[in-house]
Design a protein around this motif. Sequence first.
Motif, PDB file in Angstrom:
ATOM      1  N   ASP A 204       0.819  -1.224   0.000  1.00  0.00           N
ATOM      2  CA  ASP A 204       0.000   0.000   0.000  1.00  0.00           C
ATOM      3  C   ASP A 204       0.847   1.266   0.000  1.00  0.00           C
ATOM      4  N   VAL A 205       1.792   1.349  -0.917  1.00  0.00           N
ATOM      5  CA  VAL A 205       2.629   2.531  -1.031  1.00  0.00           C
ATOM      6  C   VAL A 205       1.779   3.733  -1.437  1.00  0.00           C
ATOM      7  N   ALA A 206       2.136   4.907  -0.947  1.00  0.00           N
ATOM      8  CA  ALA A 206       1.393   6.126  -1.280  1.00  0.00           C
ATOM      9  C   ALA A 206       1.644   6.515  -2.731  1.00  0.00           C
ATOM     10  N   VAL A 207       0.754   7.292  -3.303  1.00  0.00           N
ATOM     11  CA  VAL A 207       0.946   7.764  -4.668  1.00  0.00           C
ATOM     12  C   VAL A 207       2.106   8.744  -4.689  1.00  0.00           C
ATOM     13  N   PHE A 229      -9.660  20.992   4.777  1.00  0.00           N
ATOM     14  CA  PHE A 229      -9.531  19.528   4.719  1.00  0.00           C
ATOM     15  C   PHE A 229      -8.193  19.161   5.338  1.00  0.00           C
ATOM     16  N   HIS A 230      -8.121  17.972   5.901  1.00  0.00           N
ATOM     17  CA  HIS A 230      -6.867  17.521   6.513  1.00  0.00           C
ATOM     18  C   HIS A 230      -6.809  15.991   6.527  1.00  0.00           C
ATOM     19  N   ASP A 231      -5.670  15.473   7.008  1.00  0.00           N
ATOM     20  CA  ASP A 231      -5.441  14.024   7.122  1.00  0.00           C
ATOM     21  C   ASP A 231      -5.639  13.295   5.789  1.00  0.00           C
ATOM     22  N   LEU A 232      -5.060  13.857   4.738  1.00  0.00           N
ATOM     23  CA  LEU A 232      -5.140  13.207   3.429  1.00  0.00           C
ATOM     24  C   LEU A 232      -4.224  11.983   3.412  1.00  0.00           C
ATOM     25  N   LYS A 233      -4.787  10.838   3.036  1.00  0.00           N
ATOM     26  CA  LYS A 233      -4.031   9.594   2.921  1.00  0.00           C
ATOM     27  C   LYS A 233      -4.278   9.006   1.536  1.00  0.00           C
ATOM     28  N   THR A 234      -3.239   8.415   0.956  1.00  0.00           N
ATOM     29  CA  THR A 234      -3.369   7.830  -0.377  1.00  0.00           C
ATOM     30  C   THR A 234      -2.680   6.468  -0.423  1.00  0.00           C
ATOM     31  N   ARG A 235      -3.118   5.641  -1.360  1.00  0.00           N
ATOM     32  CA  ARG A 235      -2.450   4.365  -1.626  1.00  0.00           C
ATOM     33  C   ARG A 235      -2.769   3.940  -3.048  1.00  0.00           C
ATOM     34  N   ALA A 237      -3.180   0.591  -5.793  1.00  0.00           N
ATOM     35  CA  ALA A 237      -3.395  -0.841  -5.973  1.00  0.00           C
ATOM     36  C   ALA A 237      -3.519  -1.077  -7.470  1.00  0.00           C
ATOM     37  N   GLY A 238      -2.379  -1.320  -8.109  1.00  0.00           N
ATOM     38  CA  GLY A 238      -2.400  -1.485  -9.561  1.00  0.00           C
ATOM     39  C   GLY A 238      -2.837  -0.202 -10.241  1.00  0.00           C
ATOM     40  N   PRO A 239      -3.855  -0.290 -11.108  1.00  0.00           N
ATOM     41  CA  PRO A 239      -4.285   0.898 -11.842  1.00  0.00           C
ATOM     42  C   PRO A 239      -5.190   1.828 -11.039  1.00  0.00           C
ATOM     43  N   VAL A 240      -5.535   1.443  -9.809  1.00  0.00           N
ATOM     44  CA  VAL A 240      -6.496   2.213  -9.011  1.00  0.00           C
ATOM     45  C   VAL A 240      -5.786   2.949  -7.881  1.00  0.00           C
ATOM     46  N   ARG A 241      -6.190   4.218  -7.672  1.00  0.00           N
ATOM     47  CA  ARG A 241      -5.714   4.997  -6.528  1.00  0.00           C
ATOM     48  C   ARG A 241      -6.851   5.106  -5.523  1.00  0.00           C
ATOM     49  N   PHE A 242      -6.526   4.939  -4.256  1.00  0.00           N
ATOM     50  CA  PHE A 242      -7.502   5.137  -3.186  1.00  0.00           C
ATOM     51  C   PHE A 242      -7.041   6.325  -2.350  1.00  0.00           C
ATOM     52  N   ILE A 243      -7.949   7.267  -2.120  1.00  0.00           N
ATOM     53  CA  ILE A 243      -7.615   8.421  -1.276  1.00  0.00           C
ATOM     54  C   ILE A 243      -8.724   8.613  -0.243  1.00  0.00           C
ATOM     55  N   GLU A 244      -8.340   9.151   0.880  1.00  0.00           N
ATOM     56  CA  GLU A 244      -9.321   9.504   1.904  1.00  0.00           C
ATOM     57  C   GLU A 244      -8.821  10.727   2.659  1.00  0.00           C
ATOM     58  N   THR A 276      -9.513   6.740  -9.760  1.00  0.00           N
ATOM     59  CA  THR A 276      -9.328   7.135  -8.361  1.00  0.00           C
ATOM     60  C   THR A 276     -10.630   6.964  -7.589  1.00  0.00           C
ATOM     61  N   ARG A 277     -10.528   6.454  -6.397  1.00  0.00           N
ATOM     62  CA  ARG A 277     -11.692   6.283  -5.529  1.00  0.00           C
ATOM     63  C   ARG A 277     -11.458   7.072  -4.249  1.00  0.00           C
ATOM     64  N   ALA A 278     -12.402   7.950  -3.937  1.00  0.00           N
ATOM     65  CA  ALA A 278     -12.234   8.851  -2.791  1.00  0.00           C
ATOM     66  C   ALA A 278     -13.243   8.527  -1.695  1.00  0.00           C
ATOM     67  N   VAL A 279     -12.773   8.578  -0.452  1.00  0.00           N
ATOM     68  CA  VAL A 279     -13.630   8.459   0.730  1.00  0.00           C
ATOM     69  C   VAL A 279     -13.436   9.735   1.541  1.00  0.00           C
ATOM     70  N   ILE A 280     -14.530  10.460   1.771  1.00  0.00           N
ATOM     71  CA  ILE A 280     -14.455  11.752   2.460  1.00  0.00           C
ATOM     72  C   ILE A 280     -15.230  11.662   3.767  1.00  0.00           C
ATOM     73  N   HIS A 281     -14.553  11.992   4.842  1.00  0.00           N
ATOM     74  CA  HIS A 281     -15.187  11.989   6.161  1.00  0.00           C
ATOM     75  C   HIS A 281     -15.513  13.441   6.544  1.00  0.00           C
ATOM     76  N   VAL A 282     -16.796  13.764   6.637  1.00  0.00           N
ATOM     77  CA  VAL A 282     -17.232  15.129   6.937  1.00  0.00           C
ATOM     78  C   VAL A 282     -17.228  15.355   8.447  1.00  0.00           C
ATOM     79  N   GLU A 283     -16.667  16.516   8.868  1.00  0.00           N
ATOM     80  CA  GLU A 283     -16.563  16.837  10.285  1.00  0.00           C
ATOM     81  C   GLU A 283     -17.106  18.241  10.547  1.00  0.00           C
ATOM     82  N   PRO A 284     -17.599  18.502  11.766  1.00  0.00           N
ATOM     83  CA  PRO A 284     -18.099  19.855  12.113  1.00  0.00           C
ATOM     84  C   PRO A 284     -16.942  20.813  12.371  1.00  0.00           C
ATOM     85  N   ALA A 285     -17.270  22.100  12.499  1.00  0.00           N
ATOM     86  CA  ALA A 285     -16.257  23.148  12.575  1.00  0.00           C
ATOM     87  C   ALA A 285     -15.250  22.962  13.706  1.00  0.00           C
ATOM     88  N   HIS A 286     -15.702  22.448  14.865  1.00  0.00           N
ATOM     89  CA  HIS A 286     -14.776  22.364  16.011  1.00  0.00           C
ATOM     90  C   HIS A 286     -13.676  21.312  15.792  1.00  0.00           C
TER      91      HIS A 286
END
Length: 291
Positions: A204-207, A229-235, A237-244, A276-286
């Motif tokens: 799972d090496v990063a892009v 936005f913060h805590d960006l992570k990437t990996r 898997a062959g031709p596909v990129r996963f980001i969150e 690319t496949r993205a997973v976004i975690h929504v958080e409140p202002a605090h």
Amino acid sequence: MSSRIRRLSFWSIVVGLAVLALKFSAWWLTGSVALFSDAMESIVNVVASLAAWYAIRVSHMPADENHPFGHHKAEYLSAVLEGVLVVVAALLILREAALAFFSLHAIEAPAAGLIVNAAASVGNGAWALVLMRAGRAARSPALIADARHLWADVATSAGVIAGLILALATGWLWLDPLMAIIVAVNILWHGWHMVRSSVQGLMDVAVEAKDVAEIERIIAENSGGALEFHDLKTREAGPVRFIEFHLVVPSEMTVERSHEICDRIEHAIVEAMPGTRAVIHVEPAHKAKHG
């Protein structure tokens, strides 16, 4: 694109068999241990092409209950296998070269053998170019590994031909097994590099950094209405990129509105970076981490 990649992987087997026949013909004509070493590597090419063909078929299978994220890493397994086979071939070549030092003999029909080997190398080089272009376009580790191996094969073939011409011109018969040893060492280095880079993909090496920067730019330009936005992570898997990543929005924003922002970001990322496949975690202002 996936059907084209599968077709190319199949034709790699056909091309590999043709090159193998030519290179063994060159060795049979000359009896040169250096040409034998070149032919041995072509056996690896054929086996590796078979493995790549199967791995590509598996990697393009749709996600299922047991593999909800797909089968994309199958291509890395093919590339690892190819690297291991390359190392085994190099060790066999070293053995033959060492034995040849103690039984030096004149090279027979050198012109015919060199011409046949050169023709095989030209075919290998042309096919490697096709595979590299297609592999990079489709981000296929198996095709890219196959192309790199073929390029290494072309380079070693060129060295073998040059060494044999020198041996024939000088009468130094020991140059023949010496060239075989040089070929084997080069193949060993190439095989190690292939295994190392493929194992990185399995872990799972990063892009690449430039792609991370592009992802960050796209998020920033398409996240209007969000706070940060913060805590960006990437990996990869062959031709596909996963980001969150985490997207911070005003606490009073509705779920519908925050979902619209997420959809806009995901669409922009996929448009700029297909696969690319993205997973976004929504958080409140605090939950904001900056400012």
